[in-house]
Design a protein around this motif. Structure first.
Motif, PDB file in Angstrom:
ATOM      1  N   TYR A  74       0.817  -1.211   0.000  1.00  0.00           N
ATOM      2  CA  TYR A  74       0.000   0.000   0.000  1.00  0.00           C
ATOM      3  C   TYR A  74       0.854   1.267   0.000  1.00  0.00           C
ATOM      4  O   TYR A  74       0.581   2.203  -0.755  1.00  0.00           O
ATOM      5  CB  TYR A  74      -0.932  -0.019   1.214  1.00  0.00           C
ATOM      6  N   ASP A  75       1.866   1.313   0.830  1.00  0.00           N
ATOM      7  CA  ASP A  75       2.716   2.506   0.870  1.00  0.00           C
ATOM      8  C   ASP A  75       3.413   2.722  -0.471  1.00  0.00           C
ATOM      9  O   ASP A  75       3.544   3.870  -0.940  1.00  0.00           O
ATOM     10  CB  ASP A  75       3.747   2.398   1.990  1.00  0.00           C
ATOM     11  N   ARG A  76       3.861   1.654  -1.109  1.00  0.00           N
ATOM     12  CA  ARG A  76       4.496   1.781  -2.431  1.00  0.00           C
ATOM     13  C   ARG A  76       3.488   2.278  -3.457  1.00  0.00           C
ATOM     14  O   ARG A  76       3.819   3.080  -4.338  1.00  0.00           O
ATOM     15  CB  ARG A  76       5.075   0.434  -2.869  1.00  0.00           C
ATOM     16  N   ALA A  77       2.249   1.792  -3.352  1.00  0.00           N
ATOM     17  CA  ALA A  77       1.221   2.213  -4.297  1.00  0.00           C
ATOM     18  C   ALA A  77       0.907   3.691  -4.137  1.00  0.00           C
ATOM     19  O   ALA A  77       0.728   4.418  -5.123  1.00  0.00           O
ATOM     20  CB  ALA A  77      -0.038   1.373  -4.103  1.00  0.00           C
ATOM     21  N   ARG A  78       0.821   4.159  -2.900  1.00  0.00           N
ATOM     22  CA  ARG A  78       0.578   5.580  -2.662  1.00  0.00           C
ATOM     23  C   ARG A  78       1.724   6.423  -3.231  1.00  0.00           C
ATOM     24  O   ARG A  78       1.497   7.482  -3.836  1.00  0.00           O
ATOM     25  CB  ARG A  78       0.414   5.841  -1.165  1.00  0.00           C
ATOM     26  N   ALA A  79       2.946   5.954  -3.037  1.00  0.00           N
ATOM     27  CA  ALA A  79       4.094   6.676  -3.565  1.00  0.00           C
ATOM     28  C   ALA A  79       4.075   6.701  -5.091  1.00  0.00           C
ATOM     29  O   ALA A  79       4.424   7.717  -5.714  1.00  0.00           O
ATOM     30  CB  ALA A  79       5.390   6.039  -3.052  1.00  0.00           C
ATOM     31  N   ALA A  80       3.668   5.586  -5.714  1.00  0.00           N
ATOM     32  CA  ALA A  80       3.596   5.523  -7.172  1.00  0.00           C
ATOM     33  C   ALA A  80       2.562   6.504  -7.712  1.00  0.00           C
ATOM     34  O   ALA A  80       2.776   7.155  -8.739  1.00  0.00           O
ATOM     35  CB  ALA A  80       3.261   4.100  -7.614  1.00  0.00           C
ATOM     36  N   ALA A  81       1.421   6.618  -7.021  1.00  0.00           N
ATOM     37  CA  ALA A  81       0.392   7.574  -7.442  1.00  0.00           C
ATOM     38  C   ALA A  81       0.902   9.003  -7.294  1.00  0.00           C
ATOM     39  O   ALA A  81       0.761   9.826  -8.210  1.00  0.00           O
ATOM     40  CB  ALA A  81      -0.876   7.364  -6.609  1.00  0.00           C
ATOM     41  N   ASP A  82       1.503   9.289  -6.157  1.00  0.00           N
ATOM     42  CA  ASP A  82       1.985  10.643  -5.882  1.00  0.00           C
ATOM     43  C   ASP A  82       3.073  11.048  -6.873  1.00  0.00           C
ATOM     44  O   ASP A  82       3.110  12.198  -7.348  1.00  0.00           O
ATOM     45  CB  ASP A  82       2.516  10.701  -4.452  1.00  0.00           C
TER      46      ASP A  82
END
Length: 232
Positions: A53-61
């Motif tokens: 989840y944290d990686r996914a949020r970073a990818a979106a940002d």
């Protein structure tokens, strides 16, 4: 029937407007909203429990899509801030344990009606490995290659006194949306076929979100009387 148009000045303020629909419905008035949300990736609660989840949020940002976690629905969805629409219809309920299927069916029928007025012929369901997979989705045939692609996702939130049926409609810009969704789903380790992401424009409909917004609003309001419109 109360109808809200436009969006608030920030993602947080905009979400508060949508939450108000449930309160309005709980007081006895159905409410409808169809709008263009701010640019964002809206993650579902299931996403928040994934290891990536944290990686996914970073990818979106990193791709310019601020990540948020939404109250309704399953997997992540993307709004480009310009052409992607959201819709919501809230209504009073007397028993939160009943009526779920009927509300889904009414919302699906309204979205189908709206898309047909725009010259499209939607079909129920979605291709394999679609974004935010669910049983209440609509797809259209893309004229360029004849492939079915998902353009509408529908979810529902039910309380003891009110229910909210809400969803997403992809009008245009499917290339950017599919790219950010691919990065996010890859980080979550959730299957996604980027080619399953569609848009109304790619299927031969309008690329301007305004006629799509108006058609969906009209269909969701239906034959309601005493309609009150509030602009944000």
């Amino acid at each position: 029937m109360r109808v809200f148009r436009g969006r608030a000045g920030s993602i947080a303020a905009d979400r508060d407007v949508s939450r108000r629909l449930l309160s309005i419905a709980a007081d006895g008035d159905p409410a409808v909203r169809v709008w263009t949300p701010h640019r964002q990736i809206a993650f579902g609660r299931r996403d928040a429990r994934r290891e990536g989840y944290d990686r996914a949020r970073a990818a979106a940002d990193k791709r310019g899509f601020p990540p948020i976690e939404r109250d309704v629905g399953g997997r992540a969805v993307a709004y480009d801030g310009a052409t992607t629409l959201a819709f919501a219809r809230a209504e009073p309920v007397t028993d939160g344990r009943t009526g779920t299927t009927e509300r889904y069916e009414r919302a699906t029928a309204a979205l189908e009606q709206a898309l047909r007025t725009l010259g499209l012929e939607p079909s129920h369901g979605e291709p394999d490995d679609s974004f935010c997979p669910g049983t209440h989705s609509l797809s259209v045939n893309t004229r360029a290659d004849g492939r079915e692609r998902k353009i509408v996702g529908i979810a529902q939130r039910v309380r003891s006194d009110a229910a909210l049926v809400a969803g997403i409609v992809l009008v245009a810009n499917r290339g950017d949306l599919s790219a950010v969704l691919e990065a996010v789903y890859d980080a979550l380790d959730v299957a996604l076929e980027p080619a399953s992401v569609g848009s109304i424009a790619a299927a031969g409909g309008p690329s301007d979100p305004e006629p799509v917004r108006a058609a969906i609003e009209d269909a969701l309001v239906g034959d309601a009387t005493a309609v009150s419109i509030e602009s944000l």
